[in-house]
Design an enzyme around this catalytic site. Structure first.
Site, mmCIF file in Angstrom:
data_model
loop_
_atom_site.group_PDB
_atom_site.id
_atom_site.type_symbol
_atom_site.label_atom_id
_atom_site.label_comp_id
_atom_site.label_asym_id
_atom_site.label_seq_id
_atom_site.Cartn_x
_atom_site.Cartn_y
_atom_site.Cartn_z
ATOM 1 N N ASP A 175 -33.005 -6.088 95.144
ATOM 2 C CA ASP A 175 -33.985 -6.765 94.309
ATOM 3 C C ASP A 175 -34.873 -5.755 93.600
ATOM 4 O OD1 ASP A 175 -35.736 -8.955 93.495
ATOM 5 O OD2 ASP A 175 -37.084 -8.305 95.092
ATOM 6 N N ARG A 205 -40.168 -2.732 93.345
ATOM 7 C CA ARG A 205 -39.330 -3.547 92.463
ATOM 8 C C ARG A 205 -39.430 -3.002 91.025
ATOM 9 N NH1 ARG A 205 -38.418 -8.249 89.482
ATOM 10 N NH2 ARG A 205 -36.635 -9.366 90.333
ATOM 11 N N CYS A 207 -42.589 -13.121 83.426
ATOM 12 C CA CYS A 207 -42.369 -11.702 83.139
ATOM 13 C C CYS A 207 -43.223 -11.240 81.973
ATOM 14 C CB CYS A 207 -40.925 -11.438 82.715
ATOM 15 S SG CYS A 207 -39.740 -11.866 83.951
ATOM 16 N N ASP A 240 -30.224 -14.949 85.710
ATOM 17 C CA ASP A 240 -31.537 -15.023 86.345
ATOM 18 C C ASP A 240 -32.672 -14.842 85.344
ATOM 19 O OD1 ASP A 240 -33.726 -14.759 88.047
ATOM 20 O OD2 ASP A 240 -33.284 -12.661 88.502
ATOM 21 N N SER A 265 -40.089 -16.614 83.289
ATOM 22 C CA SER A 265 -41.268 -17.280 82.724
ATOM 23 C C SER A 265 -42.561 -16.557 83.072
ATOM 24 C CB SER A 265 -41.335 -18.710 83.253
ATOM 25 O OG SER A 265 -41.447 -18.693 84.657
ATOM 26 N N GLY A 305 -30.187 -10.303 83.834
ATOM 27 C CA GLY A 305 -31.340 -10.770 83.073
ATOM 28 C C GLY A 305 -32.527 -9.878 83.366
#
Ligand code: XMP
Length: 483
Positions: free
Chosen positions: A247, A404, A305, A340, A303, A298
């Protein structure tokens, strides 16, 4: 290459709102379509939906609901290793044909301790094991609910235990439970060692969720997110999860690749990597990461980001999906593609599947469900649930998922925080989305997802055209949540 060629050769990074699906010749009614799809070698989903590994979306309750309704929940990693393992354990304990890692107590355990264990593990009965780990009794909620907390288990337990042997079938177990009017059946070997537990709850639940996805032991499937660099976390989760997702926001990175190679060797869960956004990245995943089960595609479309605003870098989900699917096809690979980010409605899902996705991941849609973590908030007569990006200041405060994003500066957030409308239970949303998706398949003339890959054709719409295809020139009583 001249600088101006960068414009000439620029690819079109199309997103969901740029395209529509063209209706095609069909011999099929929407209810004849199936949305079942193979995700990995071991797992086939009944609904092609995954919930995002975000701390406002997927903890155990969401993962349980997703698996029961044919999809897959991916547990978030913005917590300690112990907390994430605990979430996975809860999913695996939610249902089983035979519970294998049975929690047992001893005759000298106190009733107080037992009650604490019941609360901690969310279970209502424990086999009692004595000397040589042999079964000597069973202590259930009924035995202890009115007992003094200082009493010992040996004083309250049921000593005559009905048991089954290791060869018992589910049907036989059901009959034994019914005949003795009991809820739990310890499974023991010839030396009276506890080998498992069959419960009435698990047996009855099977009928309640016909679409549920279970592993070979009848437990709900579960996936979890890890940083590719967190080998310890991956190893700790390995026992409880079917799939591990790396992730990170930008997986096409040498260090991520090297770390993932090690990770794949250390776990026997299947591994899906991401996120990636280009043909080249997919090609590298296929050729350099032997043994991966899929790629998640993706970058920057979610929404919540702000990555593409802050950095102007990104690979919109639809563009990323089609690139990945082409690379997989060109390499004759069998790995799957998960779209995604940015998906709001069944139409978006239909488009993502049409450009080669096996399944879609949603954060925003599931954040609004009853099973997502977090409270319901009432604002101006409507209900909302909190939702924030994993790169937002709010998520980063917890500090577990900082890697991340590669953060050159602590001041840069790549996600925003806010609320999404409350949508009710996951089961309702999944049914609504499956129905919408099947309707789209009816227009395309595709009876299943692989047929969508072959048959679906797209057309481009302009911004003004998009205004026309959405409801217009009408006053509506409230916002339409699918738009
Ligand atoms: P939706 O649109 O379903 O997107 O809400 C969920 C996906 O967005 C990604 N994600 C982020 N991306 N900054 C980003 O650039 C963030 O803070 C962030 N948080 C989540 C993630 O892939 C998720 O599944």
């Amino acid at each position: 290459m001249g600088f101006r060629d960068k414009f000439k050769d620029a690819e079109k990074a199309l997103t969901f709102n740029d395209v529509i699906l063209l209706p095609g010749w069909t011999t099929l009614e929407p209810n004849e379509a199936t949305v079942k799809i193979q995700l990995t070698k071991r797992i086939t989903l009944n609904s092609p939906f995954l919930s995002s590994p975000m701390d406002t979306v997927t903890e155990s309750d969401m993962a349980i609901a997703m698996a029961r309704n044919g999809g897959l929940g991916v547990l978030h990693r913005n917590c300690s290793v112990e907390e994430e393992v605990d979430m996975a354990r809860r999913v695996k304990r939610a249902e089983a044909v035979i519970i294998r890692d049975v929690v047992t107590v001893t005759p000298s355990t106190t009733v107080g301790e037992l009650l604490k264990l019941m609360e901690e593990h969310h279970i209502k009965g424990f086999p009692v094991v004595g000397r040589g780990s042999k079964l000597v009794g069973i202590a259930t909620w009924r035995d202890v609910r009115l007992a003094e907390p200082t009493l010992k288990v040996r004083d309250v337990m049921t000593k005559k235990v009905v048991t089954g042997d290791e060869d018992i079938t589910l049907e036989e177990a059901k009959q034994v439970l019914h005949k003795h009017k009991i809820e739990k059946l310890p499974i023991i070997d010839k030396d009276k060692h506890v080998k498992g537990l069959i419960t009435m709850k698990d047996i009855t639940l099977k009928g309640d969720f016909p679409d549920a996805i279970r592993d070979e032991e009848g437990r709900l499937i579960c996936a979890a997110a890890v940083s590719p660099f967190d080998l310890e976390r991956a190893k700790a989760l390995n026992k409880y999860v079917d799939i591990i997702f790396t992730d990170v926001a930008h997986f096409h990175n040498k260090n991520c690749f090297e770390a993932t190679k090690k990770l794949i060797k250390e776990v026997n869960a299947e591994v899906i990597v991401g996120n990636i956004g280009t043909y080249q990245a997919t090609e590298d995943c296929i050729t350099k990461l032997d043994g991966i089960a899929g790629v998640k595609c993706g970058i920057g479309s979610g929404s919540i980001c702000s990555t593409s605003v802050v950095t102007r870098a990104g690979a919109p989900t639809l563009f990323a999906t089609s690139n990945a699917a082409d690379a997989i096809r060109d390499h004759k690979s069998k790995i799957s593609v998960i779209s995604d980010g940015g998906i709001r409605n069944p139409g978006d899902i239909a488009v993502a599947l049409s450009v080669g996705a096996n399944a879609t991941m949603m954060g925003n849609v599931f954040a609004g469900c009853s099973e997502s973590p977090g409270r319901l908030v009432a604002m101006e007569g409507r209900y909302y649930k909190e939702y924030y990006g994993m790169g937002s200041a709010r998520a980063r405060k917890k500090r577990f998922a900082l890697d991340r994003y590669s953060q050159p500066s602590k001041a840069i957030n790549e996600g925003v925080e806010g609320w999404v409308p409350y949508r009710g239970p996951v089961a309702d949303i999944i049914h609504e989305y499956v129905d919408g998706l099947k309707a789209a398949m009816g227009y395309i003339g595709a009876s299943d997802i692989p047929q969508m890959w072959e048959k679906a054709r797209l057309a481009l719409v302009t911004e003004r055209g998009y205004q026309e295809i959405a409801p217009h020139d009408i006053m509506t009583p409230g916002p339409n949540r699918l738009l």
